[in-house]
Every structure is written in C-alpha cells, then in structure tokens.
Design an enzyme around this catalytic site. Sequence first.
Site, mmCIF file in Angstrom:
data_model
loop_
_atom_site.group_PDB
_atom_site.id
_atom_site.type_symbol
_atom_site.label_atom_id
_atom_site.label_comp_id
_atom_site.label_asym_id
_atom_site.label_seq_id
_atom_site.Cartn_x
_atom_site.Cartn_y
_atom_site.Cartn_z
ATOM 1 C CB CYS A 173 -122.185 -11.784 -95.294
ATOM 2 S SG CYS A 173 -121.145 -12.318 -93.705
ATOM 3 N NE ARG B 82 -119.409 -11.271 -88.692
ATOM 4 C CZ ARG B 82 -118.863 -11.316 -87.417
ATOM 5 N NH1 ARG B 82 -118.912 -10.309 -86.658
ATOM 6 N NH2 ARG B 82 -118.194 -12.398 -86.972
ATOM 7 C CG LEU B 83 -126.050 -15.305 -90.605
ATOM 8 C CD1 LEU B 83 -127.376 -14.620 -89.644
ATOM 9 C CD2 LEU B 83 -126.339 -16.493 -91.636
ATOM 10 C CG ASN C 99 -122.158 -14.264 -99.349
ATOM 11 O OD1 ASN C 99 -122.247 -14.839 -97.969
ATOM 12 N ND2 ASN C 99 -122.721 -14.515 -100.262
ATOM 13 N N GLY C 100 -119.597 -15.691 -97.403
ATOM 14 C CA GLY C 100 -119.292 -17.415 -97.473
ATOM 15 C C GLY C 100 -118.418 -17.787 -96.128
ATOM 16 C CD GLU C 101 -118.604 -19.469 -92.553
ATOM 17 O OE1 GLU C 101 -117.424 -19.329 -91.972
ATOM 18 O OE2 GLU C 101 -119.647 -18.840 -92.111
ATOM 19 C CG ASP D 134 -114.010 -17.392 -92.511
ATOM 20 O OD1 ASP D 134 -114.518 -16.304 -91.873
ATOM 21 O OD2 ASP D 134 -114.702 -17.998 -93.321
ATOM 22 C CB ILE E 125 -140.742 -30.250 -94.743
ATOM 23 C CG1 ILE E 125 -140.108 -29.064 -94.371
ATOM 24 C CG2 ILE E 125 -141.990 -30.037 -95.246
ATOM 25 C CD1 ILE E 125 -141.056 -28.027 -93.367
ATOM 26 N N GLY F 196 -127.580 -32.190 -97.967
ATOM 27 C CA GLY F 196 -126.931 -33.291 -98.703
ATOM 28 C C GLY F 196 -127.261 -32.688 -99.999
#
Length: 626
Positions: free
Chosen positions: A2, A50-51, A75-77, A100, A289, A362
Amino acid sequence: MCGISGVFNLRQPGRIDKRLLERINRLQSHRGPDDEGYFFDEHISLAHRRLSIIDLSGGHQPLFNEDQSVVVVFNGEIYNYLELADELTRLGHQFRTYSDTEVIVHAWESWGEDCVKRFRGMFAFAVWDRNKKQLFLGRDRLGKKPLFYTVTAKGQFLFASELKVLLGHPEVDTTLRNEMAEEYFMYGYIPEPYSAYKHIFKLNPGHHLTLSPGSEIAPRQYWDLCAPDQVLSWEQTQESLLDKLQEAVRIRLAADVPLGAFLSGGVDSSAVVSLMASLQNKPVHTCAIGFTEQAFDESEYARQIANRYHTEHSQQIVDPNDISLIDTLADIYDEPYADSSALPTFRVCQLASRSVKVALSGDGGDEIFGGYRRHRLHLAEQRVRNAIPGPIRKSVFGPLGYLFPKADWAPRPLRAKTTFQSLAMDAVEGYANSISKLRRGERQSLFSDSYQHSLNGYDGSEILKHHARYFTTDDPLKQIQYLDMKTWLVGDILTKVDRASMANSLEVRAPMLDHEFVEWAYSINSKNNIRHREGKYAFKRSLENHVGHNILYRPKMGFSMPISTWFRTSLKDTLARNVLSTNMCDSGFFDVDWLKKMISDHQQGYRDHGESLWCLLMFSLFMARQ
C-alpha cells in the site's frame, strides 16, 4: 502492499485540510489502486491507498481496534500475523477481520513501542492512539518499505510512503540539501536518513518514532545486525541453510491473489523458485527478462530452471537499447538515483504485474552470503593492510594510486588504480573508495570550487564511518556486509525494487531478507562464504542438488545495460542537452568545463565515462523537476 500518508499537528489542535490530503495521497495511487481510506480528527489525519493482498473484503484502512481509540494505516505484510492474532486473542483482544493489519492495533495496545519487535515482515505504518494522544511510526528492520517525513513551518508533521506526496504539499520546504550532491555522486543514491531535501528525512530501517503534541522528533533504534555469539561450522551451515530459507519462503506464500516469482537465471532467484516448487502443488508462475544481445542475456539459464521445475514461465525480450523509460525513472524515484538496472527491473515488474499481484525475489543473497566481487577484493586488500603498516602503505600505494592511469578499457586485473588508492587507506575508507560511483578525486574534478568550499571538508564516506562505529565484530567480511546492509541494500537495491514494483502495483517479497534468516546467515563462518575466490560458497554448495552447476558457478552477470554505448549513439544528443542544461550549469554544483570535457572525451572514445555520465544524466533529470 500500500501507500500511507498523514498530517499530525505537533503544536496545537486544529483543522487539517481534508481536500489537500486527499489530493497529495492520490499522487501515490499506483501503490494502492484497489481502495483508499481516510481518518480525521483535530490532532491528526491519516490516509491510505490499498493494494489488496490478504483479506480482500475485510482489510479496508484506516483500521481500528474494538472501541475506535486506536487507528492504523499500514504498508507491508506481517507474515507471523496468525500466531500473533492467536496470542492477542488469548490476551482478550477481539478481531473483526482476517487481515494482518488488525494485528498492529492490538499489538500496540498490549506491547506499546515494543510491538515492532514482535513483527516478522516488511512494514511501514502509523498508529494513532486517541487516549494517549500519541502517534507511533515504525519501519521494518532492513528497510524494505519506505517512510519519509518532514515538519512544516506551521508545526505540522507530515509522513508518506513516497517523497512525491510530501513534495505535493504547498507548505513543505523543498530547499535542496547541500551535501546531497557529494553523497549522490559517491553512492549513486541519497543514503538514509537523508533525502535530496534539507528538511525531508527517511525513517531509518529498524527504527521507530513516537510523537505527542509538543514533542521532539527523535527516532529510536529497536533492531541492529549484531555479531553472532557463535560462528556456525561447515556442517551446521549445510545442515540448516536450505531448511531455514525454505521456512522464509513458506511464510511468504500466503496471499489471496495470484502469486509468482522473478527468475533471472542467477543463483538467488533460482534458489527461491526451487523452494517454492517444493512447497506448493500447483506450478510456480515465473517471470524473466531477456535481452537481444547475448552479452546481457541470462534468459537461457532462466528457462533451464523453469523447465526443471515445470513453472508457468513468462518471458519478455527487451532491446538493451530501449531508452524509453529514462524520463519515467526520474518520476518514479523522486530524487537522484543512478542504478541503471532500474530499467530492466521496471520491465520485469511490468511483465509480472500482467499475471500476478505478488512476486517473490532473490534480493539479498549477495549481501548476506558475500556474493559481490568487491567483497573478495576487500578481503584481499585487507590481508595487505594487515601485513604492511599504515604509514608504509600510504607512502607506497598513495603515489601509485595517483600516478597509475585510469584504465577503464583494460581487463579487470589490470585496472589497478582503485586498488592502489584503497591500499593507501584504512579498511572503511578503502571500502568507500571501492564502492564509489565517482571516487573522491573524480568528484573533486567534477565539482566547482565554490561547491567544494561550501562542503567545508565534508565527504560522503562520513556516512560509512558513522555506521562503522557500531561494528560488533572484527571480521572484515562481516564488517562490510554490515555496511552494505546499512547503505547499499536499503538505498539502492530495496529502493529500486520498491519503486519499480509499486509503480506497476505489484508486491515483491524477499525471503532472503527475512530478518530471522539474515541473523542466522550472519553467523556463517566468513571463510565458508568466500572460499577459493568463490563468493557465496556455502550457499552454492547447499544448492547443488537443486540448481545446475552451470548456473551456480558461472560468472555473475546482473542486469547490466550498455550505457557507455548509448552515450555515443542513441543518447548522444540527450546527454549533452540535459547535462549542459541551464539547470545544471547554474546550479553551482559543477565545474562546467569539466562536464563538457567528460562528454567530449567519452563520445570521442578517449575515456569511458559511461557510469559517471549516467549519474549526471539522472541528476540532470532530477534538477529539471525542481
């Protein structure tokens, strides 16, 4: 994932302009195209874009506790939110959602400022406690999610996920910070906690900030990367490494939307994809890519991993001469940013966003396992420093570093100028020299006399020296890994991925930067990270049954771009027009004759100034927006 923002009245309660907050918050709507929400009272206003990733129907923000006395924008997880929710439920809290986000408000109620120590994930959030009249801001340990802040002349504290939100407020002081040019041309970015602007700051990773009406702005550190109590043996490393990483991958697979992975064909992304494939029954969706020129193309290696693990593979071939994104980059990053790999990073995020909303990456493998060439060179230089006293090194290598020509055209082993310079310095100064985009002498040639005088002796390496004061180890590899975590990782790598992904409304998760995994990996014996001149040695050995030898042990490529060629061909006119623009020549930063000489020498083939000219081009695009 977000975007958040807010305004807090530091001096006295008063009306906050609702329309203004809505307007500037929408400047970061790309971070959250699915929803928006606002909260207003006499002390504070909070805004959210919000996403939707988890609890699509119930995760609207701002989000409140049971009696509406605590509100959060986030904003985050938080990957351990289910365990925390169980613990908080046992403490008497009632949950209304499966998001969450709700864990944060209840964690604040129970644990106060220490709540951030309980969160495992990536985050930047703001909690407003009406009863205590306190605003609490927190940023994750490694800085995966950004958080900018400033104070206006009228005493309003503003914060946001992106710099452009603060710049959109008419009362924010946008005076440029004098030192920022020195720092930018050394690092290629503006290191935390600074920004390009004198009065706008970034909350440092691993820090939080508590504010009440009338309080001072004093961020406090809650986490740091400390030297291990015990170094892991080879056997302990090999027994645990993949299990530890697999657990970090597993907790990042939670999502109520399509999820995939970046697959470059390198060691780190291949490792993540292989572990994802072992943890889920359905095929992993991978994105890569490729380039039309073989010198830049890793797509064949990506296809090998995709075929081995039967992934649903998407690939886009990009012309390495594609320069159409250059102006877009200046808009995305908001301040000078010189990593040219931001171009392909944007393209892979763009590709991934067509089929998934979350992608694992990664990122972090080189930092935590000693994967950069500069790590190996630093250890070699340090052996010389340990063998030869400082005064002798300075008297021998100092003149050699000054006299030896800068041989950009030569094979790497023959480019000794930087090595001689570094050997004349102590360890931190030498590392600063090796990572610099433009080294100290080059910056002195670039800058005008008046600008150098205004710096009053300040050098960008002071930032590294500041962090070096907190070394808790005498291991030379771990020392520079620590410096990388404090500067390069957050300022370059994580900034690049956050802005490129969020510009495409894509969430990116980095299992190797799970803080528990990073702490464990920091315990690996450095001799097992770099052995026989092979970086990431222990990591590669652990992957031999999962990733082919031709991927594990081939030379590192990365997202290289042919910028030196561009400046002699497709960008020749663009370079001169921008770098020699009125904004640049009248800025006071530069010796204009030297700018002209750099461009001329490069375009006539006398010298390769490609990287330096890229720094200048991106700086000029920033200056044009002031």
